[in-house]
Design a protein around this motif. Structure first.
Motif, PDB file in Angstrom:
ATOM      1  N   UNK A 132      -3.629 -37.206  17.946  1.00 34.18           N
ATOM      2  CA  UNK A 132      -5.020 -37.131  17.515  1.00 34.18           C
ATOM      3  C   UNK A 132      -5.307 -38.118  16.381  1.00 34.18           C
ATOM      4  N   UNK A 133      -4.399 -38.235  15.427  1.00 34.07           N
ATOM      5  CA  UNK A 133      -4.625 -39.135  14.292  1.00 34.07           C
ATOM      6  C   UNK A 133      -4.704 -40.590  14.752  1.00 34.07           C
ATOM      7  N   UNK A 134      -3.804 -40.995  15.626  1.00 30.21           N
ATOM      8  CA  UNK A 134      -3.807 -42.381  16.109  1.00 30.21           C
ATOM      9  C   UNK A 134      -5.038 -42.646  16.979  1.00 30.21           C
ATOM     10  N   UNK A 135      -5.399 -41.710  17.831  1.00 34.41           N
ATOM     11  CA  UNK A 135      -6.583 -41.881  18.675  1.00 34.41           C
ATOM     12  C   UNK A 135      -7.840 -41.957  17.808  1.00 34.41           C
ATOM     13  N   UNK A 146     -12.138 -36.204  16.110  1.00 32.89           N
ATOM     14  CA  UNK A 146     -11.551 -36.526  17.406  1.00 32.89           C
ATOM     15  C   UNK A 146     -11.033 -35.273  18.098  1.00 32.89           C
ATOM     16  N   UNK A 147     -10.430 -34.365  17.339  1.00 33.93           N
ATOM     17  CA  UNK A 147      -9.918 -33.134  17.941  1.00 33.93           C
ATOM     18  C   UNK A 147     -11.055 -32.340  18.585  1.00 33.93           C
ATOM     19  N   UNK A 148     -12.201 -32.296  17.924  1.00 35.38           N
ATOM     20  CA  UNK A 148     -13.356 -31.585  18.482  1.00 35.38           C
ATOM     21  C   UNK A 148     -13.851 -32.312  19.740  1.00 35.38           C
ATOM     22  N   UNK A 149     -13.947 -33.648  19.670  1.00 30.26           N
ATOM     23  CA  UNK A 149     -14.380 -34.424  20.844  1.00 30.26           C
ATOM     24  C   UNK A 149     -13.419 -34.210  22.016  1.00 30.26           C
ATOM     25  N   UNK A 167      -8.340 -25.379  42.004  1.00 34.78           N
ATOM     26  CA  UNK A 167      -6.903 -25.480  41.788  1.00 34.78           C
ATOM     27  C   UNK A 167      -6.453 -26.744  41.088  1.00 34.78           C
ATOM     28  N   UNK A 168      -7.356 -27.658  40.780  1.00 36.18           N
ATOM     29  CA  UNK A 168      -6.969 -28.880  40.081  1.00 36.18           C
ATOM     30  C   UNK A 168      -7.194 -28.666  38.596  1.00 36.18           C
ATOM     31  N   UNK A 169      -6.114 -28.881  37.802  1.00 39.92           N
ATOM     32  CA  UNK A 169      -6.226 -28.713  36.346  1.00 39.92           C
ATOM     33  C   UNK A 169      -5.788 -30.000  35.666  1.00 39.92           C
ATOM     34  N   UNK A 170      -6.427 -30.352  34.588  1.00 38.28           N
ATOM     35  CA  UNK A 170      -6.090 -31.581  33.882  1.00 38.28           C
ATOM     36  C   UNK A 170      -4.867 -31.414  32.991  1.00 38.28           C
ATOM     37  N   UNK A 171      -3.708 -31.152  33.579  1.00 37.76           N
ATOM     38  CA  UNK A 171      -2.489 -30.905  32.804  1.00 37.76           C
ATOM     39  C   UNK A 171      -2.163 -32.066  31.869  1.00 37.76           C
ATOM     40  N   UNK A 172      -2.371 -33.295  32.333  1.00 38.71           N
ATOM     41  CA  UNK A 172      -1.974 -34.456  31.539  1.00 38.71           C
ATOM     42  C   UNK A 172      -2.921 -34.719  30.376  1.00 38.71           C
ATOM     43  N   UNK A 173      -4.009 -33.970  30.258  1.00 36.41           N
ATOM     44  CA  UNK A 173      -4.955 -34.207  29.190  1.00 36.41           C
ATOM     45  C   UNK A 173      -4.811 -33.207  28.051  1.00 36.41           C
ATOM     46  N   UNK A 174      -3.632 -32.596  27.956  1.00 42.93           N
ATOM     47  CA  UNK A 174      -3.379 -31.676  26.860  1.00 42.93           C
ATOM     48  C   UNK A 174      -3.363 -32.457  25.560  1.00 42.93           C
ATOM     49  N   UNK A 175      -3.861 -31.852  24.510  1.00 40.45           N
ATOM     50  CA  UNK A 175      -3.974 -32.488  23.222  1.00 40.45           C
ATOM     51  C   UNK A 175      -2.593 -32.614  22.576  1.00 40.45           C
ATOM     52  N   UNK A 176      -2.327 -33.793  22.030  1.00 33.33           N
ATOM     53  CA  UNK A 176      -1.093 -34.028  21.295  1.00 33.33           C
ATOM     54  C   UNK A 176      -1.432 -34.118  19.823  1.00 33.33           C
ATOM     55  N   UNK A 177      -0.603 -33.548  19.000  1.00 32.43           N
ATOM     56  CA  UNK A 177      -0.755 -33.685  17.566  1.00 32.43           C
ATOM     57  C   UNK A 177      -1.761 -32.751  16.932  1.00 32.43           C
ATOM     58  N   UNK A 178      -2.294 -31.802  17.678  1.00 31.74           N
ATOM     59  CA  UNK A 178      -3.232 -30.828  17.116  1.00 31.74           C
ATOM     60  C   UNK A 178      -3.247 -29.604  18.000  1.00 31.74           C
TER      61      UNK A 178
END
Length: 180
Positions: A132-135, A146-149, A167-178
């Protein structure tokens, strides 16, 4: 100058593949190479502004993010100038036959329905692997903003995916760093 040249060569070798992948996810392969090349040209011109090792890749992503916009502004200026010249000659402009390729994956189709802002935040975290910090550094906002966005973008993506098919879930879009 030799020291700067060596440091720049190291920066290029370490970061070029990541910058190229970043650009390739946003444009076609030929344009991605142009974006990466322009990014490193800007980095060379502004070498004193390139941050230390921990922050250099997000800084380069920020530059790469702006390159297509700068190119688009230049293209628009050239198009306006061309239109003025054609108008002065009283010629009619040729039709634009360029077309896009439709996305074939449900996730891509769902991403395409999101706003540019939502899509960018999701891609920075999921595709570029930024925390989150780098993004936040790339888009120019605070990590909290950014975390809220990111949270809101993930919710909109889930809804878009539900519209695409169950049945489709955005698994790869999990938040990193928060926390989500």
């Amino acid at each position: 100058m030799g020291d700067d040249h060596d440091r720049f060569s190291e920066l290029y070798a370490a970061c070029y593949p990541d910058v190229l992948r970043f650009a390739a996810r946003r444009t076609d392969a030929d344009q991605a190479r142009d974006v990466a090349a322009e990014t490193f040209l800007i980095a060379w011109r502004r070498f004193a502004d390139v941050p230390g090792e921990a922050e250099r890749l997000p800084w380069l992503y920020g530059v790469a993010r702006n390159v297509p916009a700068n190119q688009l502004r230049g293209e628009r200026r050239r198009e306006r100038l061309g239109a003025q010249i054609r108008s002065a000659r009283r010629e009619t402009p040729a039709p634009d036959h360029a077309g896009g390729v439709a996305a074939s994956l449900d996730v891509r189709a769902a991403l395409d329905r999101l706003s540019d802002r939502d899509r960018e935040v999701l891609q920075l975290v999921a595709w570029e692997g930024l925390d989150v910090a780098a993004a936040a550094m790339v888009v120019g906002c605070s990590p909290r903003t950014l975390a809220v966005r990111l949270h809101r973008a993930r919710k909109r993506l889930e809804k878009a995916l539900a519209d695409e098919g169950p049945g489709i879930r955005p698994q790869s879009f999990e938040m990193r760093g928060a926390q989500s």
